[in-house]
Design a protein around this motif. Structure first.
Motif: not given
Length: 122
Positions: A7-8, A11, A15
């Protein structure tokens, strides 16, 4: 359910993709502003490009954090020389445009766009 590391990672990739796309949009706005400034003053935009010089966060008039980008570009007033200019964008809005002075003149030309005072500490 996806593990936290995935998930990180997703992300971070989203970004990075947004920054890349937003950078292209800002560079296009900077090119339009540089071309318009050169055309308005009868100058020649050299290399037909702008180069990112500084990138930082700054608050706009509404207090929102936005990316402030400062671009350098070169122009010629005679066709035989190269002069340096800078322009600063907050998001895709031009804050200021600075044309360096000719060798024989005193002081540079500074344009403040949108009726806003902007100090460039770059």
């Amino acid at each position: 359910m996806m593990p936290w590391l995935e998930i990180c990672g997703l992300g971070v990739l989203l970004l990075a993709g947004w920054l890349w796309f937003d950078g292209f949009q800002a560079r296009a706005a900077a090119m339009r502003a540089a071309r318009a400034a050169c055309a308005a003053d009868g100058l020649l935009l050299l290399d037909d490009t702008v180069a990112l010089a500084h990138l930082r966060l700054q608050r706009d008039d509404d207090g929102r954090l936005r990316l402030r980008r400062t671009y350098d570009f070169e122009y010629s007033d005679t066709g035989d020389n190269r002069r340096v200019a800078q322009l600063a964008l907050l998001g895709d809005e031009v804050l200021l445009l600075r044309l360096m002075p000719p060798a024989t003149g005193a002081g540079g030309r500074l344009r403040v766009v949108g009726g806003r005072q902007a100090a460039d500490d770059g």
